[in-house]
Design a protein around this motif. Structure first.
Motif, short mmCIF file in Angstrom:
data_model
loop_
_atom_site.label_atom_id
_atom_site.label_comp_id
_atom_site.label_asym_id
_atom_site.label_seq_id
_atom_site.Cartn_x
_atom_site.Cartn_y
_atom_site.Cartn_z
N SER A 151 5.84 -34.80 -104.95
CA SER A 151 5.63 -34.82 -103.54
C SER A 151 5.92 -36.14 -102.94
N PRO A 152 6.99 -36.55 -102.56
CA PRO A 152 7.25 -38.05 -102.00
C PRO A 152 7.42 -37.84 -100.34
N TRP A 153 7.09 -38.98 -99.67
CA TRP A 153 7.27 -39.06 -98.25
C TRP A 153 6.84 -40.40 -97.73
N TYR A 154 7.39 -40.69 -96.71
CA TYR A 154 7.26 -41.91 -96.13
C TYR A 154 6.18 -41.88 -95.04
N ASN A 155 5.25 -42.98 -94.88
CA ASN A 155 4.09 -42.98 -94.21
C ASN A 155 4.15 -44.03 -93.34
N PRO A 156 4.42 -43.53 -91.82
CA PRO A 156 4.60 -44.94 -90.98
C PRO A 156 3.43 -45.80 -90.72
N GLU A 157 2.22 -45.37 -90.96
CA GLU A 157 1.14 -46.16 -90.73
C GLU A 157 1.11 -47.03 -91.73
N LEU A 158 1.23 -46.70 -93.13
CA LEU A 158 1.28 -47.88 -94.21
C LEU A 158 2.54 -48.40 -94.48
N GLU A 159 3.64 -47.94 -93.52
CA GLU A 159 4.82 -48.49 -93.56
C GLU A 159 5.37 -48.87 -95.13
N THR A 160 5.23 -47.63 -95.91
CA THR A 160 5.92 -47.36 -97.41
C THR A 160 5.99 -45.99 -97.68
N ASN A 161 6.93 -45.95 -98.84
CA ASN A 161 6.98 -44.47 -99.25
C ASN A 161 5.67 -44.17 -100.19
N LEU A 162 5.22 -43.00 -100.01
CA LEU A 162 4.14 -42.48 -100.94
C LEU A 162 4.71 -41.33 -101.65
N ALA A 163 3.79 -41.08 -102.88
CA ALA A 163 4.54 -39.74 -103.65
C ALA A 163 3.24 -39.76 -104.55
N LEU A 164 3.03 -38.62 -105.13
CA LEU A 164 2.31 -37.97 -106.23
C LEU A 164 3.26 -37.66 -107.11
N GLY A 165 2.85 -37.99 -108.37
CA GLY A 165 3.91 -37.86 -109.57
C GLY A 165 3.24 -37.60 -110.74
N PHE A 166 3.85 -37.16 -111.81
CA PHE A 166 3.31 -37.12 -113.28
C PHE A 166 3.80 -38.36 -114.11
#
Length: 456
Positions: free
Chosen positions: A372-387
């Motif tokens: 599950s990846p997505w960009y977060n505008p508050e943190l100004e970075t791409n975030l993801a959950l991964g194995f």
């Protein structure tokens, strides 16, 4: 060489060199992208009671199938701002979600508590009437079958508000051998979610001031436009929010939808698709993406769902206790562990069509995958959950989420998001949740309490 050993060196694009030897059914890891196919609408998949409102009147332009029901997954088109504009409405205003796909499976009768306690890992006897709890149900191998919100509207009645996996037949099958005195069926109840900082204002408009008194995971009986509904303070966003469960929804769903939607618009909001970008930031998992029936709770930050003090038997208890003992001894009963990642690259502004591959930066070997990846505008970075391989993580595998880990991997993004076409980007294992929830989960609360104690 065993079949599992051979699988580790298989080079077929559906099955790259990522070790999936702990799965009977491997993930299809081929990077096929989005071919732009059209979804067929037919009577084999159910239309929810809100279908006409979401797709015909409010213009949802794409859908997925969730629990065998069509589910809107895009309201604003990319040229209108798309999912990131919907994100802004959620975190700054208020939003309405069509989540009738959360099918309601009711267990009702004298033995409702006993059956429920047997199929969930947490203690159902601690859930008071007119309260709920986030729970998981596991099979005998400890794999997660579903992670519903469990509601208890009456002493002898529970509703399993399902994530995306069929559960009714399994519950009925469990009871064939157990003979609990209960009825198990799907009921004509359809939920909608009102999420965002102005959600309380909307709910006051539609059900009255008493909604302010509902505790987190509390329930309240109400009427909207003359229709009986059950209201809970729950949601899939990490923001302040509520769910409205419409009874006899096939008949009354639109009578409830219209005044709720009008109140949302009056408070500057809109209908949006479920906010996966926000739930990723909150560390909320999605069944089918982040876990399935072959995933252990200990792999995906759900160890707190396996209590040490539940004396009653439940499905999967023996295996989960075995796994817990192994982990305490420093052995991992699985290959991969889910982590949070902050990754470089261009902003990811939409759903990922594939499980993007993760590799070891030292060797270049493919070793995991993003769920599950997505960009977060508050943190100004791409975030993801991964194995990633559990053996690559320092310290107790159950505590990976709790610190600034600093372990690095590489993620193979599609060219549209890559810094350089064909080249992976760096990703750092990071603390989850990335962004705190307005209502912290039991696990977040425990972590906050531990930090407060440590600072005293």
């Amino acid at each position: 060489m065993s079949d599992k050993e051979a699988g580790r060196t298989e080079s077929h694009p559906n099955y790259p060199t990522v070790d999936q030897s702990d799965r009977t059914l491997p993930r299809n890891l081929r990077q096929s992208g989005d071919p732009g196919i059209e979804m067929l609408v037919s009577t084999r998949v159910r239309k929810s009671p809100f279908f006409h409102k979401s797709f015909v009147e409010n213009g949802a332009w794409r859908a997925t199938v969730y629990n065998r029901i069509y589910h809107p997954r895009g309201m604003l088109k990319p040229e209108e701002g798309g999912m990131m504009e919907e994100y802004d409405a959620l975190v700054n205003h208020v939003t309405l979600w069509d989540v009738a796909v959360e099918r309601q499976i009711r267990v009702k009768g004298p033995d409702a508590e006993a059956l429920t306690n047997y199929v969930i890992t947490r203690d159902a006897t601690e859930i008071e009437p007119m309260h709920g709890k986030y729970v998981i149900l596991c099979n005998e191998d400890g794999g997660i079958l579903n992670d519903p919100v469990l509601l208890r509207p009456a002493e002898d009645e529970f509703w399993f508000s399902l994530s995306d996996s069929t559960l009714m037949q399994w519950l009925q099958g469990v009871n064939v051998g157990k003979n609990f005195d209960v009825e198990i069926d799907e009921i004509d109840v359809a939920p909608m979610q009102v999420q965002g900082p102005k959600s309380v204002d909307v709910m006051v408009d539609v059900v009255g001031e008493e909604v302010k008194e509902i505790p987190y995971y509390g329930l309240m009986e109400a009427e909207i436009n003359g229709v009986s509904v059950l209201v809970s303070q729950t949601g899939f966003s990490g923001e302040k929010g509520f769910e409205i469960y419409v009874r006899d929804a096939t008949k009354h769903a639109e009578a409830v939808w219209d005044p709720v939607y009008e109140a949302v618009v009056d408070h500057g909001g809109m209908q949006v698709a479920p906010a996966h970008h926000r739930r990723i930031a909150a560390g909320i998992l999605s069944w089918g993406q982040d876990m399935d029936h072959e995933t252990s709770p200990f792999q995906v930050n759900l160890a707190y769902q396996v209590p040490d003090d539940k004396d009653a038997d439940y499905v999967g208890k023996e295996e989960l206790e075995r796994q817990q003992e192994l982990i305490e001894d420093g052995e991992y009963p699985f290959v991969h562990k889910m982590v949070g990642l902050k990754l470089a690259g261009e902003p990811i502004r939409d759903y990922a069509p594939d499980f993007w591959l993760i590799s070891d930066p030292e060797t270049g070997d493919e070793c995991g995958y993003v769920t599950s990846p997505w960009y977060n505008p508050e943190l100004e970075t791409n975030l993801a959950l991964g194995f990633v391989p559990a053996e690559k993580l320092d310290g107790d595998v159950r505590e990976v989420y709790d610190g600034d880990i600093e372990t690095e991997f590489q993620v193979h993004l599609p060219d549209e998001y890559a810094e350089e076409p064909g080249e992976p980007v760096y990703a750092k294992v990071s603390e989850v949740p990335f962004k705190p929830s307005v209502n912290p989960s039991a696990r977040e609360q425990a972590k906050l309490s531990a930090r407060e104690e440590a600072s005293e």
